[in-house]
Design a protein around this motif. Structure first.
Motif, PDB file in Angstrom:
ATOM      1  N   TYR A  28     -22.936   8.056  87.339  1.00  0.00           N
ATOM      2  CA  TYR A  28     -23.919   8.449  86.337  1.00  0.00           C
ATOM      3  C   TYR A  28     -24.220   7.282  85.409  1.00  0.00           C
ATOM      4  O   TYR A  28     -23.425   6.359  85.274  1.00  0.00           O
ATOM      5  CB  TYR A  28     -23.436   9.666  85.536  1.00  0.00           C
ATOM      6  CG  TYR A  28     -22.069   9.524  84.909  1.00  0.00           C
ATOM      7  CD1 TYR A  28     -21.911   8.963  83.644  1.00  0.00           C
ATOM      8  CD2 TYR A  28     -20.934   9.939  85.586  1.00  0.00           C
ATOM      9  CE1 TYR A  28     -20.662   8.838  83.068  1.00  0.00           C
ATOM     10  CE2 TYR A  28     -19.680   9.810  85.016  1.00  0.00           C
ATOM     11  CZ  TYR A  28     -19.547   9.255  83.764  1.00  0.00           C
ATOM     12  OH  TYR A  28     -18.303   9.129  83.201  1.00  0.00           O
ATOM     13  N   ARG A  29     -25.392   7.355  84.789  1.00  0.00           N
ATOM     14  CA  ARG A  29     -25.795   6.346  83.807  1.00  0.00           C
ATOM     15  C   ARG A  29     -26.800   6.959  82.849  1.00  0.00           C
ATOM     16  O   ARG A  29     -27.578   7.848  83.212  1.00  0.00           O
ATOM     17  CB  ARG A  29     -26.412   5.128  84.487  1.00  0.00           C
ATOM     18  CG  ARG A  29     -27.750   5.451  85.122  1.00  0.00           C
ATOM     19  CD  ARG A  29     -28.434   4.232  85.686  1.00  0.00           C
ATOM     20  NE  ARG A  29     -29.669   4.637  86.341  1.00  0.00           N
ATOM     21  CZ  ARG A  29     -30.266   3.960  87.281  1.00  0.00           C
ATOM     22  NH1 ARG A  29     -29.755   2.825  87.693  1.00  0.00           N
ATOM     23  NH2 ARG A  29     -31.380   4.402  87.801  1.00  0.00           N
ATOM     24  N   SER A  30     -26.779   6.459  81.628  1.00  0.00           N
ATOM     25  CA  SER A  30     -27.763   6.922  80.650  1.00  0.00           C
ATOM     26  C   SER A  30     -29.101   6.262  80.965  1.00  0.00           C
ATOM     27  O   SER A  30     -29.151   5.130  81.419  1.00  0.00           O
ATOM     28  CB  SER A  30     -27.315   6.587  79.221  1.00  0.00           C
ATOM     29  OG  SER A  30     -27.161   5.195  79.034  1.00  0.00           O
ATOM     30  N   ARG A  31     -30.180   6.985  80.744  1.00  0.00           N
ATOM     31  CA  ARG A  31     -31.512   6.456  81.020  1.00  0.00           C
ATOM     32  C   ARG A  31     -32.048   5.627  79.854  1.00  0.00           C
ATOM     33  O   ARG A  31     -33.053   4.950  79.987  1.00  0.00           O
ATOM     34  CB  ARG A  31     -32.476   7.597  81.336  1.00  0.00           C
ATOM     35  CG  ARG A  31     -32.094   8.299  82.636  1.00  0.00           C
ATOM     36  CD  ARG A  31     -33.119   9.290  83.094  1.00  0.00           C
ATOM     37  NE  ARG A  31     -34.466   8.786  83.172  1.00  0.00           N
ATOM     38  CZ  ARG A  31     -34.969   8.026  84.142  1.00  0.00           C
ATOM     39  NH1 ARG A  31     -34.210   7.660  85.140  1.00  0.00           N
ATOM     40  NH2 ARG A  31     -36.232   7.655  84.124  1.00  0.00           N
ATOM     41  N   SER A  32     -31.383   5.716  78.728  1.00  0.00           N
ATOM     42  CA  SER A  32     -31.742   4.913  77.558  1.00  0.00           C
ATOM     43  C   SER A  32     -30.453   4.582  76.821  1.00  0.00           C
ATOM     44  O   SER A  32     -29.388   5.106  77.134  1.00  0.00           O
ATOM     45  CB  SER A  32     -32.718   5.675  76.660  1.00  0.00           C
ATOM     46  OG  SER A  32     -32.143   6.896  76.231  1.00  0.00           O
TER      47      SER A  32
END
Length: 175
Positions: A29-33
């Motif tokens: 997972y990763r944050s989009r901002s």
């Protein structure tokens, strides 16, 4: 010349979220901002089936107080483990699938809570399956990813979570 140096400095400070990898054993997972790194604080609030969740940051170390892209993974499958030096125990594939599903559900729920608390959306990936988690929950692609894990587990969300304590006890020698 001065504006070129300024433009180069601004470009160097602007980062992008890291690429997700297509590991079929781990939910990446990763944050989009960018988000405050305080969001990573409760990533390990429940013991994981396989390995603790790993949360990392782009644009500085966690805890420096600056906003940054966050990324990580939840390793879902255990497969086998060493009970003592040189002795290994295989996990029943059905048990492993059930616990993988329970941990994936927990991770997606955690991302949803972070999305609500910090107003940030998350990309997720398991193998080649991708999806997004926002404050409203998992999008259709993420729901499809979870449905595939549910199919492999042979149980629904409530049953997977209900079996977690029993399976933790059955494989208690893994810790």
């Amino acid at each position: 010349m001065r504006s070129a140096v300024l433009l180069l400095a601004v470009a160097a400070c602007t980062s992008r979220p890291p690429a997700l990898h297509d590991d079929p054993q781990a939910l990446a997972y990763r944050s989009r901002s960018k988000v405050t790194d305080a969001a990573a604080g409760d990533a390990r609030r429940r013991p994981a089936w396989s390995e603790p969740n790993h949360v990392h940051a782009v644009d500085g170390p966690l805890g420096d107080g600056n906003d940054k892209f966050l990324f990580g993974e939840a390793r879902l499958y255990l497969g086998e483990y060493e009970t003592e030096p040189g002795k290994f125990r295989e996990v029943d594939p059905k048990d492993d699938a059930l616990m993988a599903y329970a941990d994936a559900l927990f991770t997606v729920q955690q991302l949803k809570e972070w999305a609500q608390r910090y107003q940030v959306a998350w990309d997720i990936q398991l193998g080649r399956a991708k999806g997004r988690v926002e404050a409203s929950g998992a999008d259709a692609s993420a729901q499809k990813l979870l449905a595939e894990l549910s199919r492999k587990a042979g149980d629904g969300a409530e049953q997977a979570e209900a079996q977690r304590r029993r399976l933790d006890q059955k494989y208690r020698d893994r810790r």
